[in-house]
Enzyme design. Structure first.
Site, PDB file in Angstrom:
ATOM      1  NE  ARG A  31      15.824   5.962 -40.762  1.00  0.00           N
ATOM      2  CZ  ARG A  31      15.566   5.115 -41.746  1.00  0.00           C
ATOM      3  NH1 ARG A  31      16.217   3.967 -41.845  1.00  0.00           N
ATOM      4  NH2 ARG A  31      14.647   5.387 -42.651  1.00  0.00           N
ATOM      5  CG  ASP A  32      20.920   0.151 -33.939  1.00  0.00           C
ATOM      6  OD1 ASP A  32      20.623  -0.988 -33.537  1.00  0.00           O
ATOM      7  OD2 ASP A  32      21.817   0.842 -33.406  1.00  0.00           O
ATOM      8  CB  VAL A  97      18.283  -3.871 -25.742  1.00  0.00           C
ATOM      9  CG1 VAL A  97      16.885  -3.419 -25.322  1.00  0.00           C
ATOM     10  CG2 VAL A  97      19.202  -2.661 -25.893  1.00  0.00           C
ATOM     11  CG  HIS A 101      16.334  -6.029 -30.339  1.00  0.00           C
ATOM     12  ND1 HIS A 101      16.471  -6.317 -28.996  1.00  0.00           N
ATOM     13  CD2 HIS A 101      17.586  -5.994 -30.851  1.00  0.00           C
ATOM     14  CE1 HIS A 101      17.756  -6.444 -28.713  1.00  0.00           C
ATOM     15  NE2 HIS A 101      18.462  -6.267 -29.823  1.00  0.00           N
ATOM     16  CG  HIS A 103      19.788  -6.199 -35.065  1.00  0.00           C
ATOM     17  ND1 HIS A 103      20.441  -5.049 -34.680  1.00  0.00           N
ATOM     18  CD2 HIS A 103      19.718  -6.966 -33.946  1.00  0.00           C
ATOM     19  CE1 HIS A 103      20.764  -5.120 -33.403  1.00  0.00           C
ATOM     20  NE2 HIS A 103      20.340  -6.284 -32.925  1.00  0.00           N
TER      21      HIS A 103
HETATM   22  P1  5GP Z   1      21.572  -6.010 -29.393  1.00  0.00           P
HETATM   23  O1  5GP Z   1      23.063  -5.903 -29.335  1.00  0.00           O
HETATM   24  O2  5GP Z   1      20.955  -6.112 -28.008  1.00  0.00           O
HETATM   25  O3  5GP Z   1      21.068  -7.073 -30.323  1.00  0.00           O
HETATM   26  O4  5GP Z   1      21.081  -4.677 -30.061  1.00  0.00           O
HETATM   27  C1  5GP Z   1      20.673  -3.557 -29.373  1.00  0.00           C
HETATM   28  C2  5GP Z   1      20.688  -2.445 -30.390  1.00  0.00           C
HETATM   29  O5  5GP Z   1      19.977  -1.349 -29.858  1.00  0.00           O
HETATM   30  C3  5GP Z   1      22.091  -1.948 -30.729  1.00  0.00           C
HETATM   31  O6  5GP Z   1      22.324  -2.096 -32.112  1.00  0.00           O
HETATM   32  C4  5GP Z   1      22.083  -0.486 -30.272  1.00  0.00           C
HETATM   33  O7  5GP Z   1      22.797   0.365 -31.136  1.00  0.00           O
HETATM   34  C5  5GP Z   1      20.594  -0.153 -30.248  1.00  0.00           C
HETATM   35  N1  5GP Z   1      20.234   0.839 -29.254  1.00  0.00           N
HETATM   36  C6  5GP Z   1      20.638   0.871 -27.958  1.00  0.00           C
HETATM   37  N2  5GP Z   1      20.086   1.919 -27.335  1.00  0.00           N
HETATM   38  C7  5GP Z   1      19.315   2.558 -28.268  1.00  0.00           C
HETATM   39  C8  5GP Z   1      18.483   3.729 -28.211  1.00  0.00           C
HETATM   40  O8  5GP Z   1      18.332   4.396 -27.182  1.00  0.00           O
HETATM   41  N3  5GP Z   1      17.848   4.086 -29.368  1.00  0.00           N
HETATM   42  C9  5GP Z   1      17.994   3.376 -30.526  1.00  0.00           C
HETATM   43  N4  5GP Z   1      17.320   3.822 -31.600  1.00  0.00           N
HETATM   44  N5  5GP Z   1      18.755   2.262 -30.598  1.00  0.00           N
HETATM   45  C10 5GP Z   1      19.411   1.869 -29.484  1.00  0.00           C
END
Ligand code: 5GP
Ligand code: ZN
Length: 118
Positions: A31-32, A97, A101, A103
């Site tokens: 889960r996010d 990140v 990944h 979503h």
């Molecule tokens: P991005 O913006 O890189 O596509 O998405 C990164 C996602 O990772 C974001 O939606 C953020 O909320 C999630 N995220 C960042 N750090 C953590 C964490 O420590 N644990 C979890 N479960 N999600 C994280």
């Protein structure tokens, strides 16, 4: 190979806690931490790939990530109503990140995507 400073490699290794949704040999779904929809799950390949472009060079793993995303939607019961699969890439997409990944978003009517606030 895990990358030392990669947050999602640490989550896959269990060094940082996460809420597991689904696991396969090659993928991990959790889960996010900051959900943007009623259901917001991240699916990662277990091996480190920096982004979607790198992951596309490992087509079997890319397919596994997408299959797991669809399986998550079914398990969460959001497949019939519809869901969204998203790879953010680069600054304009707000990617934070650097471990590829997917979503999985759904569980409610989603807005149109594109500009902020949409
Ligand atoms: P991005 O913006 O890189 O596509 O998405 C990164 C996602 O990772 C974001 O939606 C953020 O909320 C999630 N995220 C960042 N750090 C953590 C964490 O420590 N644990 C979890 N479960 N999600 C994280
Ligand atoms: Zn990684």
């Amino acid at each position: 190979m895990p990358e030392n400073d990669c947050l999602f490699c640490k989550i896959i290794a269990g060094d940082i806690p996460s809420t597991t949704v689904l696991e396969t040999d090659t993928t991990y779904a959790f889960r996010d931490i900051n959900p943007q929809a009623d259901v917001h799950v991240l699916v990662v390949p277990r091996t480190h790939h920096e982004d979607a472009e790198a992951l596309a060079k490992a087509p079997r793993e890319l397919a596994d990530v997408i299959s797991t995303g669809v399986a998550v939607a079914k398990q969460e019961g959001i497949d019939a109503a519809g869901f969204r699969l998203v790879f953010n890439t680069g600054e304009h997409a707000g990617r934070t990140v650097f471990h590829a990944h997917l979503h999985v978003l759904g569980g409610e009517q989603l807005g149109m995507f594109g500009r902020p606030g949409h």
